[in-house]
Design a protein around this motif. Structure first.
Motif, PDB file in Angstrom:
ATOM      1  N   VAL A   1       0.839  -1.192   0.000  1.00 40.63           N
ATOM      2  CA  VAL A   1       0.000   0.000   0.000  1.00 40.63           C
ATOM      3  C   VAL A   1       0.874   1.242   0.000  1.00 40.63           C
ATOM      4  O   VAL A   1       1.949   1.267   0.608  1.00 40.63           O
ATOM      5  N   THR A   2       0.422   2.254  -0.726  1.00 41.34           N
ATOM      6  CA  THR A   2       1.062   3.566  -0.721  1.00 41.34           C
ATOM      7  C   THR A   2       0.056   4.573  -0.188  1.00 41.34           C
ATOM      8  O   THR A   2      -1.082   4.629  -0.658  1.00 41.34           O
TER       9      THR A   2
ATOM     10  N   SER B   1       3.544  -5.260   3.467  1.00 40.85           N
ATOM     11  CA  SER B   1       4.974  -4.974   3.485  1.00 40.85           C
ATOM     12  C   SER B   1       5.307  -3.729   2.683  1.00 40.85           C
ATOM     13  O   SER B   1       4.542  -3.303   1.820  1.00 40.85           O
ATOM     14  N   GLN B   2       6.443  -3.155   2.976  1.00 37.21           N
ATOM     15  CA  GLN B   2       6.988  -2.039   2.192  1.00 37.21           C
ATOM     16  C   GLN B   2       5.975  -0.905   2.025  1.00 37.21           C
ATOM     17  O   GLN B   2       5.718  -0.439   0.911  1.00 37.21           O
ATOM     18  N   VAL B   3       5.404  -0.459   3.126  1.00 36.00           N
ATOM     19  CA  VAL B   3       4.485   0.672   3.072  1.00 36.00           C
ATOM     20  C   VAL B   3       5.235   1.908   2.580  1.00 36.00           C
ATOM     21  O   VAL B   3       6.321   2.226   3.066  1.00 36.00           O
ATOM     22  N   LYS B   4       4.657   2.585   1.591  1.00 35.23           N
ATOM     23  CA  LYS B   4       5.250   3.816   1.086  1.00 35.23           C
ATOM     24  C   LYS B   4       4.346   4.992   1.418  1.00 35.23           C
ATOM     25  O   LYS B   4       3.120   4.859   1.431  1.00 35.23           O
TER      26      LYS B   4
ATOM     27  N   THR C   1       8.686   3.847   3.688  1.00 35.63           N
ATOM     28  CA  THR C   1       9.552   4.598   2.785  1.00 35.63           C
ATOM     29  C   THR C   1       8.845   5.871   2.349  1.00 35.63           C
ATOM     30  O   THR C   1       7.778   5.816   1.742  1.00 35.63           O
ATOM     31  N   LEU C   2       9.441   7.007   2.672  1.00 38.41           N
ATOM     32  CA  LEU C   2       8.871   8.302   2.324  1.00 38.41           C
ATOM     33  C   LEU C   2       9.370   8.721   0.942  1.00 38.41           C
ATOM     34  O   LEU C   2      10.569   8.659   0.665  1.00 38.41           O
ATOM     35  N   ARG C   3       8.435   9.149   0.088  1.00 43.14           N
ATOM     36  CA  ARG C   3       8.805   9.612  -1.248  1.00 43.14           C
ATOM     37  C   ARG C   3       8.231  11.014  -1.469  1.00 43.14           C
ATOM     38  O   ARG C   3       7.054  11.264  -1.202  1.00 43.14           O
ATOM     39  N   PHE C   4       9.077  11.897  -1.959  1.00 43.59           N
ATOM     40  CA  PHE C   4       8.690  13.274  -2.230  1.00 43.59           C
ATOM     41  C   PHE C   4       8.423  13.426  -3.722  1.00 43.59           C
ATOM     42  O   PHE C   4       9.255  13.056  -4.558  1.00 43.59           O
TER      43      PHE C   4
ATOM     44  N   GLU D   1      15.016   4.547   3.880  1.00 42.67           N
ATOM     45  CA  GLU D   1      15.403   5.391   2.754  1.00 42.67           C
ATOM     46  C   GLU D   1      14.295   6.366   2.419  1.00 42.67           C
ATOM     47  O   GLU D   1      13.169   6.264   2.934  1.00 42.67           O
ATOM     48  N   VAL D   2      14.612   7.308   1.550  1.00 39.24           N
ATOM     49  CA  VAL D   2      13.626   8.208   0.959  1.00 39.24           C
ATOM     50  C   VAL D   2      13.766   8.132  -0.557  1.00 39.24           C
ATOM     51  O   VAL D   2      14.772   7.656  -1.080  1.00 39.24           O
ATOM     52  N   GLY D   3      12.748   8.605  -1.243  1.00 42.63           N
ATOM     53  CA  GLY D   3      12.808   8.663  -2.695  1.00 42.63           C
ATOM     54  C   GLY D   3      12.315  10.013  -3.179  1.00 42.63           C
ATOM     55  O   GLY D   3      11.570  10.701  -2.471  1.00 42.63           O
TER      56      GLY D   3
END
Length: 378
Positions: free
Chosen positions: A153-154, A191-194, A221-224, A287-289
């Protein structure tokens, strides 16, 4: 936002007919477009409705109480979505993402997830099955979605500060409930929640560091995402874009980062890992993206098709027209005929809007009649 005019036009423009070729060709799983880009990712919008009114996506001035959303009968039924998804998998799709609007507003969505989870790629594998949500309903739905077969899920979250977040979503929704939804997703075993944050200079860019501090080491994982000129109603201006390079420098002033290799071919986010005292990536810190569609376009590797709520196939997030697949579905076309109609649409694809943005006329960059993101998903 002030000082701009929001065009009150219906962005669901007339679709092109999806035509069945005279001679059907069986899918090979190796479909490529005119630029050699394979078809690997299918994004499916399950509703054009949302319970937020973020001004970069569904501003209240347009999406008001009387806005004419699609009638229920116009939406693809779950069985129709599953049938199309099966055909796209035969053409090489490996990842399916459910979007909206807000997909969790679609009643009994876990039933669709369960149907899609039974499908297989041309390699005989289960497709990667993901969902993007604003998180408002996630706490109550996470377990059912996981049990149905959702893999990941994101969550869209544009601020940690409650006042800023309420202003961004423009419906006075509290950030605490979204954070609770993220916790529920982890607890359910997704898993791997963004977490995706659209960064708009002058509106929420002061939240970049607080968001990074909060999610560092949490397993999310935070993504901008650079603020983009999607649709025709968000009043986009280049001076409200915070370039990803500048954003990374803000982070590195406080939080040591090291560049990471892409996790997958055609990955849209550039990855940065939190570093330990020795300057090496510490996986425990995560990490971040950064997704830089404006300043560093990635059209050359884009392998995503988008299926709208009412069954129109779009080849780009910035598209102005879609191809009507629902007419084939409800007109009695066979699977072979529909698969044969999909193939030449993708093979003729040349879209690369983000690469061309800076060279387009000013009126084109304002998004005249581009499809709205709430209609085809991000």
């Amino acid at each position: 936002m002030t000082g701009h005019v929001i065009p009150l036009v219906d962005q669901r423009s007339a679709a092109l007919a999806a035509r069945v070729p005279a001679h059907a060709v069986a899918p090979t799983g190796r479909l490529a477009d005119a630029r050699g880009r394979p078809l690997r990712d299918l994004r499916i919008s399950v509703t054009d409705r949302c319970n937020f009114r973020c001004n970069y996506c569904m501003p209240k001035e347009v999406f008001h109480r009387d806005y004419p959303y699609l009638p229920h009968g116009a939406l693809l039924r779950f069985e129709e979505i599953t049938r199309l998804a099966r055909l796209f998998l035969a053409h090489g799709v490996r990842k399916i993402r459910l979007t909206g609007g807000e997909p969790l507003l679609r009643r009994n969505l876990e039933e669709l997830v369960a149907q899609l989870a039974q499908l297989r790629t041309v390699d005989g594998l289960a497709p990667e099955l993901t969902l993007t949500t604003n998180g408002a309903l996630l706490a109550r739905k996470a377990r059912a979605l996981k049990d149905a077969g959702l893999g990941r899920v994101t969550v869209s979250l544009d601020a940690l500060d409650d006042a800023v977040f309420r202003r961004m979503n423009d419906v006075d929704f509290p950030v605490a409930q979204v954070l609770h939804g993220i916790e529920a997703a982890h607890a359910a075993g997704l898993s791997q929640v963004k977490v995706n944050m659209v960064v708009k200079r002058g509106s929420n860019d002061q939240e970049v560091l607080p968001m990074a501090r909060h999610f560092r080491g949490t397993g999310s994982t935070l993504r901008f995402i650079e603020y983009m000129d999607v649709g025709a109603t968000n009043g986009w201006r280049m001076d409200e874009v915070l370039p990803s390079a500048e954003l990374i420098e803000r982070l590195r002033a406080e939080l040591p980062l090291v560049a990471l290799e892409p996790g997958a071919p055609a990955e849209t986010a550039a990855r940065w890992g939190y570093a330990d005292a020795a300057g090496r990536h510490d996986p425990a810190l995560g990490e971040v993206g950064v997704i830089s569609s404006v300043t560093r376009p990635f059209c050359h590797a884009c392998n995503r098709a988008r299926l709208s709520t009412e069954g129109r196939l779009y080849l780009c997030l910035f598209a102005t027209q879609g191809y009507d697949l629902r007419a084939l579905l409800r007109g009695g076309a066979s699977d072979a005929a529909i698969a044969s109609a999909i193939a030449p649409i993708w093979q003729g694809r040349t879209d690369r809007y983000s690469e061309l943005r800076s060279s387009l006329p000013a009126d084109a960059s304002q998004g005249d009649r581009r499809v709205e993101m709430s209609y085809i998903g991000g």
